[in-house]
Scaffold this active site. Sequence first.
Site, PDB file in Angstrom:
ATOM      1  CE  LYS A  45      -3.854  -1.468   2.462  1.00  0.00           C
ATOM      2  NZ  LYS A  45      -4.415  -1.902   3.673  1.00  0.00           N
ATOM      3  N   GLY A  72      -7.404   7.635  -2.015  1.00  0.00           N
ATOM      4  CA  GLY A  72      -6.749   8.818  -1.458  1.00  0.00           C
ATOM      5  C   GLY A  72      -5.683   8.501  -0.429  1.00  0.00           C
ATOM      6  CG  ASN A  99       3.217   3.044  -3.903  1.00  0.00           C
ATOM      7  OD1 ASN A  99       2.536   3.948  -3.442  1.00  0.00           O
ATOM      8  ND2 ASN A  99       3.452   2.934  -5.193  1.00  0.00           N
ATOM      9  CB  CYS A 130      -1.549   9.392  -6.001  1.00  0.00           C
ATOM     10  SG  CYS A 130      -3.186   8.974  -5.378  1.00  0.00           S
ATOM     11  N   GLY A 265      -2.722  -5.482 -10.789  1.00  0.00           N
ATOM     12  CA  GLY A 265      -3.471  -4.668  -9.836  1.00  0.00           C
ATOM     13  C   GLY A 265      -4.894  -5.146  -9.671  1.00  0.00           C
ATOM     14  CB  THR A 266      -7.949  -3.798 -11.242  1.00  0.00           C
ATOM     15  OG1 THR A 266      -7.500  -2.453 -11.020  1.00  0.00           O
ATOM     16  CG2 THR A 266      -9.447  -3.835 -11.068  1.00  0.00           C
TER      17      THR A 266
HETATM   18  C1  FMN Z   1      -8.097   0.568  -5.213  1.00  0.00           C
HETATM   19  C2  FMN Z   1      -6.777   0.987  -5.800  1.00  0.00           C
HETATM   20  C3  FMN Z   1      -5.819   1.590  -4.980  1.00  0.00           C
HETATM   21  C4  FMN Z   1      -4.575   1.996  -5.502  1.00  0.00           C
HETATM   22  N1  FMN Z   1      -3.641   2.558  -4.673  1.00  0.00           N
HETATM   23  C5  FMN Z   1      -2.417   2.895  -5.171  1.00  0.00           C
HETATM   24  C6  FMN Z   1      -1.391   3.432  -4.330  1.00  0.00           C
HETATM   25  O1  FMN Z   1      -1.564   3.581  -3.111  1.00  0.00           O
HETATM   26  N2  FMN Z   1      -0.206   3.759  -4.879  1.00  0.00           N
HETATM   27  C7  FMN Z   1       0.050   3.587  -6.224  1.00  0.00           C
HETATM   28  O2  FMN Z   1       1.149   3.891  -6.684  1.00  0.00           O
HETATM   29  N3  FMN Z   1      -0.895   3.077  -7.039  1.00  0.00           N
HETATM   30  C8  FMN Z   1      -2.117   2.735  -6.549  1.00  0.00           C
HETATM   31  N4  FMN Z   1      -3.073   2.202  -7.397  1.00  0.00           N
HETATM   32  C9  FMN Z   1      -2.774   2.035  -8.820  1.00  0.00           C
HETATM   33  C10 FMN Z   1      -2.344   0.615  -9.153  1.00  0.00           C
HETATM   34  O3  FMN Z   1      -1.191   0.248  -8.439  1.00  0.00           O
HETATM   35  C11 FMN Z   1      -2.098   0.455 -10.645  1.00  0.00           C
HETATM   36  O4  FMN Z   1      -1.108   1.371 -11.060  1.00  0.00           O
HETATM   37  C12 FMN Z   1      -3.336   0.705 -11.485  1.00  0.00           C
HETATM   38  O5  FMN Z   1      -4.474   0.202 -10.855  1.00  0.00           O
HETATM   39  C13 FMN Z   1      -3.235   0.120 -12.893  1.00  0.00           C
HETATM   40  O6  FMN Z   1      -3.056  -1.278 -12.869  1.00  0.00           O
HETATM   41  P1  FMN Z   1      -4.278  -2.338 -12.976  1.00  0.00           P
HETATM   42  O7  FMN Z   1      -5.085  -1.936 -14.174  1.00  0.00           O
HETATM   43  O8  FMN Z   1      -3.614  -3.669 -13.126  1.00  0.00           O
HETATM   44  O9  FMN Z   1      -5.046  -2.204 -11.739  1.00  0.00           O
HETATM   45  C14 FMN Z   1      -4.312   1.790  -6.884  1.00  0.00           C
HETATM   46  C15 FMN Z   1      -5.276   1.181  -7.698  1.00  0.00           C
HETATM   47  C16 FMN Z   1      -6.491   0.770  -7.185  1.00  0.00           C
HETATM   48  C17 FMN Z   1      -7.504   0.108  -8.083  1.00  0.00           C
END
Ligand code: FMN
Lengths: 302, 254
Positions: A45, A72, A99, A130, A265-266
């Site tokens: 996180k 956030g 991170n 972010c 990620g997702t």
């Molecule tokens: C719920 C959620 C929380 C996230 N929190 C962070 C974060 O704290 N720091 C960060 O660098 N990226 C954060 N991301 C971005 C993901 O790490 C990633 O870059 C982005 O979702 C694209 O990848 P994906 O399509 O495989 O999810 C977050 C994404 C999601 C969906």
Amino acid sequence: MSNLNIKIGDLQLKNPVMTASGTFGYGLEYADFVNLSDIGAIIVKGTTLHHREGNDYPRMAETPSGMLNCVGLQNKGVDYFCNNIYPQVKDIDTNVIVNVSGSTPEDYAECAARIDRLEKIPAIELNISCPNVKDGGMAFGVTRKGAAEVVRAVRARYHKTLIVKLSPNVTDITEIAKAVEDEGADAVSLINTLMGMAIDIERRKPVLSIKTGGLSGPAIKPVAVRMVWQVARAVRIPVIGLGGIMNAKDAIEFFMAGASAIQIGTANFIDPTVSVKVRDGINQWLDQHKVSSLSEIIGTVD
Amino acid sequence: MKNLTVEEVSFPHQRYVLIKLTDQQPLPDILPGQFVEVKVDGAPNTFLRRPISVNYVDRNKNQLWLLIQLVGEGTRTLAKLTPGDCLNVVFPLGNGFSMPTDTNCDILLVGGGVGVAPLLYYGEQLKDKGFKPFFLLGARTKNDLLQIPLFQQFGEVFITTEDGSMGEKGFVTNHSVLGKKAFSHIACCGPKPMMMSVARYALANNIPCQVSLENMMACGLGACLCCVEKTVKGNVCVCKEGPVFDIRQLTWEL
Ligand SMILES: Cc1cc2nc3c(=O)[nH]c(=O)nc-3n(C[C@H](O)[C@H](O)[C@H](O)COP(=O)(O)O)c2cc1C
Ligand SMILES: Cc1cc2nc3c(=O)[nH]c(=O)nc-3n(C[C@H](O)[C@H](O)[C@H](O)COP(=O)(O)OP(=O)(O)OC[C@H]3O[C@@H](n4cnc5c(N)ncnc54)[C@H](O)[C@@H]3O)c2cc1C
Ligand code: FES
């Protein structure tokens, strides 16, 4: 079995599959589903110098082939991480990467310096991208100057592998990538979420509490592949690709575009075991295509 | 994560489907109030899993029941399942309702609409452990009341309908039993305005009260922090620290 070992900076990965920050908690949340040591690296996180409550609920909206979020950067601060979380994750038999986010270059640097002292954390990923907090770093990540400033401040106080996570919400991502490379980043990861919005037409209001949020999931994959391809051509440091990866085929696309490793990620939300399935799928694909080492396919698409 | 087999699909009402699932292995321990995250296949716009409460666990038949209100594409697609189909679920998730310690106490379980779903299993578990649960179930009309005969197996049932077509007319909080009987615990699941008025009643009468929340979820595992509710401890994940909360933990303006 093909060789999946990859080196990024001083970071040795047993396979190129990482889990993306904010989508895999501290890894522990997924321990019932996967053997965490099967994952190349776990990026935990977003962590900031001070405690952050994050944004109000609602923080997510489902969208076609993806989702918006505006969490956030809710987290209890770096000291809480060092004292309470680190003891729980330090013995996970894989790379645990933190991170890091902040609102000023000094915040970033101080947070990074405190993590530098943790023996079992071999790398950090700087989130200068972010989109969900006013002071969440995206302001840094969208200009060469801002990005360089943060990386310079952190590089001075962080001595292990430094990955910088780039924002796709820019005109020319290669400019930013070059700027952070010049300041001593060991690798770049991309992409973070794309800024988006959803409206509840019955209430005539935005769905998310802060109106806009970051789009993730398969919906953003083509944008991510394109950006990885562009950046891989523009810098000499390794590129870590992510954005919408759901399976091994998606991952192979990123390798061919120039990524040395990938993050998921997702997709973890839909299948908590997906990271290990992607690793196995990459292996299978390489075997089927008689490729003995992953490095043979990296950046093979011109 | 498991693939469960659809054993039975029935429609207690045109807007609800009851799906009974079985597992090849014995089902794991499941607490009343816990939920499952269902993967919906064949619905192009349904990307995330859908959180659904455990309606009932039939240990003899090794069956898990889900009672689902058809509101959108995901739930409507689930209603098209037929026996023999496979459903991928992540479960059991969340904390569940707590069990009181004193079996002599009178516990009131209040449900509205599809919010009655988790109360059936909770009622059964309470009865099984020697408690005497009472149910106060509310719906818009007689037709919207679900599983009443099943609830009656586990305790006395009081009913309100908004149109007066069954039980007392009005909302659950208008039911006369609340004035007559002194309950020592309340548990409630339903639409938020209903839970708030029940919480207000409980607070005014100094009765411990648990509510089960239905915040929007993405991971269901406490990893993404999307489903948070404001509490006296700050923002906490409903999927992990809930979905059941003591109302004193929440910051609702009651
Ligand atoms: C719920 C959620 C929380 C996230 N929190 C962070 C974060 O704290 N720091 C960060 O660098 N990226 C954060 N991301 C971005 C993901 O790490 C990633 O870059 C982005 O979702 C694209 O990848 P994906 O399509 O495989 O999810 C977050 C994404 C999601 C969906
Ligand atoms: C812990 C928990 C337990 C639940 N138990 C039950 C139950 O036993 N029976 C039942 O019928 N419903 C239950 N729900 C609500 C159910 O999850 C939603 O109705 C369902 O996800 C709607 O999906 P859809 O695709 O049909 O509708 P959509 O068209 O996607 O949405 C319709 C509405 O459903 C709600 N919803 C949509 N997605 C989610 C989500 N990911 N998380 C929460 N709410 C959502 C929103 O209010 C939305 O406006 C529960 C929710 C939670 C969080
Ligand atoms: S839904 Fe992800 S933390 Fe609750």
